[in-house]
Design a protein around this motif. Structure first.
Motif, short mmCIF file in Angstrom:
data_model
loop_
_atom_site.label_atom_id
_atom_site.label_comp_id
_atom_site.label_asym_id
_atom_site.label_seq_id
_atom_site.Cartn_x
_atom_site.Cartn_y
_atom_site.Cartn_z
N LYS A 195 -10.40 -20.04 -48.53
CA LYS A 195 -10.88 -20.15 -47.02
C LYS A 195 -9.63 -20.48 -46.34
N ARG A 196 -9.74 -19.38 -45.00
CA ARG A 196 -8.66 -19.72 -44.14
C ARG A 196 -9.12 -20.81 -43.22
N ARG A 197 -8.18 -21.78 -42.67
CA ARG A 197 -8.30 -22.76 -41.84
C ARG A 197 -8.21 -22.28 -40.63
N TYR A 198 -9.11 -22.67 -39.70
CA TYR A 198 -8.86 -22.41 -38.33
C TYR A 198 -8.16 -23.21 -37.67
N VAL A 199 -7.03 -22.57 -36.88
CA VAL A 199 -6.12 -23.27 -36.11
C VAL A 199 -5.90 -22.96 -34.88
N SER A 200 -6.23 -23.95 -33.84
CA SER A 200 -6.45 -23.65 -32.66
C SER A 200 -4.99 -23.83 -32.26
N HIS A 201 -4.26 -22.95 -31.33
CA HIS A 201 -3.11 -23.19 -30.76
C HIS A 201 -3.13 -23.44 -29.21
N PRO A 202 -2.36 -24.44 -29.04
CA PRO A 202 -2.46 -24.94 -27.58
C PRO A 202 -1.98 -23.83 -26.79
N ALA A 203 -2.41 -23.53 -25.55
CA ALA A 203 -1.86 -22.73 -24.65
C ALA A 203 -0.84 -23.32 -23.58
#
Length: 77
Positions: free
Chosen positions: A69-77
């Motif tokens: 499973k790929r982890r969801y990584v939220s990148h800060p803008a």
């Protein structure tokens, strides 16, 4: 006998003879995220003692390795 000599050396299909292959297929069909360690433990639980190297080889040859499973990584803008 009227058989050619090469028929004596003809290799049979090892997957048809080995009950471990069919058990591994059944285990990975129900639990798709099982790796070779869990499959080996499940085989021992079912009464088949199989080397983990053999389990890894069978899973690799039949493309039964678990999909990660790929982890969801939220990148800060």
């Amino acid at each position: 006998m009227d058989l050619p000599r090469s028929s004596f050396y003809d290799a049979s299909d090892p997957t048809a003879e080995d009950p471990a292959v069919t058990e591994i297929l059944l285990i990975t069909e129900t639990c798709r995220n099982y790796g070779y360690r869990r499959v080996t433990a499940e085989l021992r639980h079912r009464g088949l003692v199989v080397n983990s190297k053999k389990v890894r080889r069978i899973m690799r040859e039949n493309d039964l390795n678990p999909k990660r499973k790929r982890r969801y990584v939220s990148h800060p803008a």
